[in-house]
Every structure is written in structure tokens, then in C-alpha cells.
Design an enzyme around this catalytic site. Structure first.
Site, PDB file in Angstrom:
ATOM      1  N   HIS A 239      33.231  14.354  65.225  1.00  0.00           N
ATOM      2  CA  HIS A 239      32.357  13.300  65.775  1.00  0.00           C
ATOM      3  C   HIS A 239      32.919  12.659  67.041  1.00  0.00           C
ATOM      4  O   HIS A 239      33.606  11.636  66.960  1.00  0.00           O
ATOM      5  CB  HIS A 239      32.166  12.203  64.722  1.00  0.00           C
ATOM      6  CG  HIS A 239      31.255  12.576  63.616  1.00  0.00           C
ATOM      7  ND1 HIS A 239      29.919  12.227  63.606  1.00  0.00           N
ATOM      8  CD2 HIS A 239      31.475  13.258  62.483  1.00  0.00           C
ATOM      9  CE1 HIS A 239      29.352  12.695  62.507  1.00  0.00           C
ATOM     10  NE2 HIS A 239      30.268  13.317  61.792  1.00  0.00           N
TER      11      HIS A 239
ATOM     12  N   GLU B  68      31.445  10.808  69.196  1.00  0.00           N
ATOM     13  CA  GLU B  68      30.886   9.473  69.473  1.00  0.00           C
ATOM     14  C   GLU B  68      31.664   8.344  68.797  1.00  0.00           C
ATOM     15  O   GLU B  68      31.724   7.231  69.324  1.00  0.00           O
ATOM     16  CB  GLU B  68      29.397   9.415  69.092  1.00  0.00           C
ATOM     17  CG  GLU B  68      29.072   9.301  67.610  1.00  0.00           C
ATOM     18  CD  GLU B  68      29.346  10.568  66.796  1.00  0.00           C
ATOM     19  OE1 GLU B  68      29.649  11.616  67.396  1.00  0.00           O
ATOM     20  OE2 GLU B  68      29.278  10.498  65.558  1.00  0.00           O
TER      21      GLU B  68
ATOM     22  N   CYS C 125      28.380  17.557  63.901  1.00  0.00           N
ATOM     23  CA  CYS C 125      28.549  17.571  62.442  1.00  0.00           C
ATOM     24  C   CYS C 125      27.399  18.323  61.767  1.00  0.00           C
ATOM     25  O   CYS C 125      27.329  19.534  61.884  1.00  0.00           O
ATOM     26  CB  CYS C 125      28.725  16.151  61.914  1.00  0.00           C
ATOM     27  SG  CYS C 125      29.373  16.108  60.229  1.00  0.00           S
TER      28      CYS C 125
END
Ligand SMILES: *[C@@H]1O[C@H](CO)[C@@H](O)[C@H](O)[C@H]1NC(C)=O
Ligand SMILES: *[C@@H]1O[C@H](CO)[C@@H](O)[C@H](O)[C@H]1NC(C)=O
Ligand SMILES: *[C@@H]1O[C@H](CO)[C@@H](O)[C@H](O)[C@H]1NC(C)=O
Length: 318
Positions: free
Chosen positions: A245, A247, A134
């Protein structure tokens, strides 16, 4: 016991293992105890201020730990000499998401020091990978282009499939993905987007520095119709970045946010963490001694429960 059968199966095993090794850049070395540095973020959110001046959400830590790495948090208050020393000990670096000035903040200053060290090291055959997520992707484009080229490419709280380019299929990041996951990546909303700014495809293509440094592996369309680059990979350097993202797919659960948690979303997150961990295994940097290593790792810190005042479940504060 039939010894010849034993020897044979032993060799078959070795053969399989060596076949499964990824082939990327100049990676001959194997370091099975990689330590990945994560640059801390400056706290700007009022609700987080009582806990510390900088932070790392636990989701990023768990993400890279899941690939078989350990994490060293890197503070923003050290001297250039101290960062040069840290660089010689860690096996890769992650620029995480957040908010901040990408040119004048302490975060930007420290990132630039590591970026330059990584360029020099890789040029000299000292393999050192960098990953940006990001704002980390945005930061890498600023570092490579030498200017801030960000524009409004707002995609806030939306999960999207990736518009994969032909380069994606032969890329280091996605090249080893199973076919069904590549299909899913193209058609299912597996990538969570939480950003206002980004680099448009047009700006990227018109910028000689970005164009020659990175291959674009995917693009997406923002809420305002702008096409932005969403996944990039260094052509000559082991530098990788995603505007989305990975994660959150496994380690963030706030129901107000569109975090993808499907089987394919989880698989995508796992494989990318495995991929970057493998990159780290090709770096031979190491700490001067086990005591110094132990004292540097994130295990010395305790995350704070934060699900009741942020979109993160847990956060490390420094
Ligand atoms: C996907 O990318 C191609 C170029 O690679 C572009 O021509 C096309 O408009 C994009 N489609 C979408 C839906 O973003
Ligand atoms: C970006 O574009 C979106 C959609 O057109 C708009 O709602 C938003 O206000 C813009 N943001 C900025 C910072 O200009
Ligand atoms: C969040 O929960 C913790 C207990 O788990 C509590 O101590 C803290 O005051 C809460 N914070 C807010 C802002 O509600």
C-alpha cells in the site's frame, strides 16, 4: 540586455526539460489536466454501513492528487454504456484495496468492463493506464488469467523491504528511482502489507497468461513461508500493480498498524504517485464540456471523519 544570452538560457532550459521527460511505451501526447477514475468499493464493514453502500478511503484520493491529477469516483450501479462513456473521459483508472468477491461482485463486473476497454484502447494506440493496489493487484491477476489463482499468502500488518528482481532496475515503475532509494527499498521496511491472499511466485510462473502479460518486479515471503509476487508491471500494457500500500506511507496514521512513514517511505510513495500521474498525462481522453467534468469530480463530495471507527482518517461514501 544581452539577448543572445537570454535565448541561450531559454534553449538550455527547454533542453533540460525535454531530457527529463520519461520515456514509456507509445506516449507522445501530453495532457496536463489528467482525471483518474477510482472504482468505489462495496461497504462490508458494519460500522461503515450507516454512511453509504460504497466508499473510497481519502488516502487513495490524496495519493493520486499529490501527483497532479484530479479524481473521478466511479460508482458500481451504472450501465455498460455509461461506463463506456466514462472511459472516453478519464485518463487512467485505479483499483483500490478492500475486500470483496473478485469474480461475481458488482465491483468485479465493473472492473472487467474497464479492463476490456483499456486493452482494446491500448491495442489501438489510445494510451490508457491502470493501477491496482492490494486487492487491485489480485483483481488484475484474475482479469488477466481469467481465473482466481489466489492462495494464502498472509502478510497482515507488516512492513517489508522488497525482494527486487533484476527486471525492477529496468522497469518503468522503478527505472528512474535514485540509487539510494532502490537500496533502501531492498533493505528497509518501506512497504506496508495488509493482506491474506495473493499470487505465489510458483503459481505465477506456471501460469502462461500471467507470465506473458506481466513482469515481476518484486517478491516477498508471507507469514506461512509462501513466496508471493508483490509488484508487477505490464509488458505491453501500461498496467501496474502492488500487493502493498504506497498510499498509507503518506496518508494513513493509525498507530496500531505498521504504516511506514520514514523519509524513504514517503519518497517511495511520492515517486510512485508522480509516476502514475505521468502515465495519465499521456491519455488524451476528455470530458464533453467543462460542466460535465466539474460535476464528475470528487470535489463534489465531502469525506467523513473516520479515524474513530476505522483505520482510515477520512472516507468518501457514496
Ligand atoms: C528473492 O527472490 C529470489 C528470486 O528472484 C529468490 O530466489 C529468493 O529466495 C528470494 N529471497 C527472499 C528473501 O525472498
Ligand atoms: C494462512 O496462513 C496463516 C499462517 O500459516 C494462518 O495463520 C492462516 O489461518 C491461514 N489463513 C487461511 C485463510 O487459510
Ligand atoms: C466519531 O467521531 C465523530 C465526531 O468527530 C462522532 O460524531 C461519531 O459519533 C464518532 N463515531 C464513533 C463510532 O465513535
Amino acid at each position: 540586455m544581452d539577448f543572445s544570452a537570454f535565448v541561450c538560457s531559454f534553449f538550455i532550459c527547454c533542453f533540460c526539460c525535454s531530457k527529463a521527460m520519461p520515456t514509456t511505451l507509445n506516449q507522445d501526447a501530453v495532457n496536463d489536466r489528467p482525471v483518474i477514475g477510482i472504482l468505489t468499493q462495496i461497504v462490508s464493514d458494519e460500522v461503515m454501513k450507516p454512511f453509504g453502500g460504497t466508499y473510497i478511503p481519502s488516502s487513495y484520493v490524496k495519493y493520486i492528487e499529490s501527483g497532479g491529477c484530479r479524481v473521478m469516483p466511479i460508482r458500481l450501479t451504472l450501465t455498460t454504456a455509461e461506463y463506456e462513456s466514462i472511459f472516453q473521459k478519464i485518463n487512467g483508472l485505479i483499483f483500490i484495496g478492500g475486500t470483496g468477491d473478485l469474480e461475481k461482485s458488482d465491483f468485479a463486473r465493473v472492473a472487467k468492463i474497464f479492463y476490456r476497454l483499456a486493452l482494446t484502447a491500448n491495442d489501438a494506440g489510445d494510451f490508457f493506464p491502470i493501477w491496482g493496489t492490494c486487492m487491485g493487484l489480485q483483481l488484475l491477476t484474475v482479469l488477466v488469467a481469467g481465473e482466481n489463482l489466489l492462495e494464502n499468502t498472509s502478510a497482515e500488518n507488516i512492513a517489508l523491504p522488497l525482494n527486487l528482481t533484476t527486471e525492477a532496475y529496468t522497469s518503468r515503475m522503478f527505472g528512474d528511482f535514485p540509487d539510494d532509494l532502490m537500496k533502501a527499498l531492498k533493505h528497509e521496511p518501506l512497504t506496508g502489507n495488509f493482506h491474506r491472499y495473493g499470487v505465489t511466485v510458483k503459481t505465477f510462473q506456471e501460469n502462461e497468461k500471467l507470465q506473458s502479460f506481466f513482469s515481476v518486479l518484486s517478491t516477498n515471503v508471507a507469514e506461512n513461508g509462501a513466496h508471493f509476487v508483490s509488484t508487477i508491471e505490464g509488458k505491453r500494457y501500461p498496467f501496474y500493480a502492488v500487493q502493498w500500500h504506497p498510499e498509507v506511507n503518506r496518508f494513513q496514521w493509525d498507530k496500531k498498524l505498521n504504516f511506514p512513514h520514514s523519509r524513504h517511505a514517503v519518497q517511495l510513495s511520492s515517486l510512485l504517485a508522480d509516476f502514475f500521474a505521468n502515465e495519465g498525462r499521456s491519455s488524451l481522453h476528455q470530458f464533453d464540456n467543462p460542466e460535465e467534468e466539474a460535476a464528475s469530480l470528487i470535489y463534489n463530495y465531502t469525506p467523513v471523519y473516520a479515524a474513530n471507527f476505522t483505520a482510515y482518517e477520512q472516507i468518501y461514501f457514496f
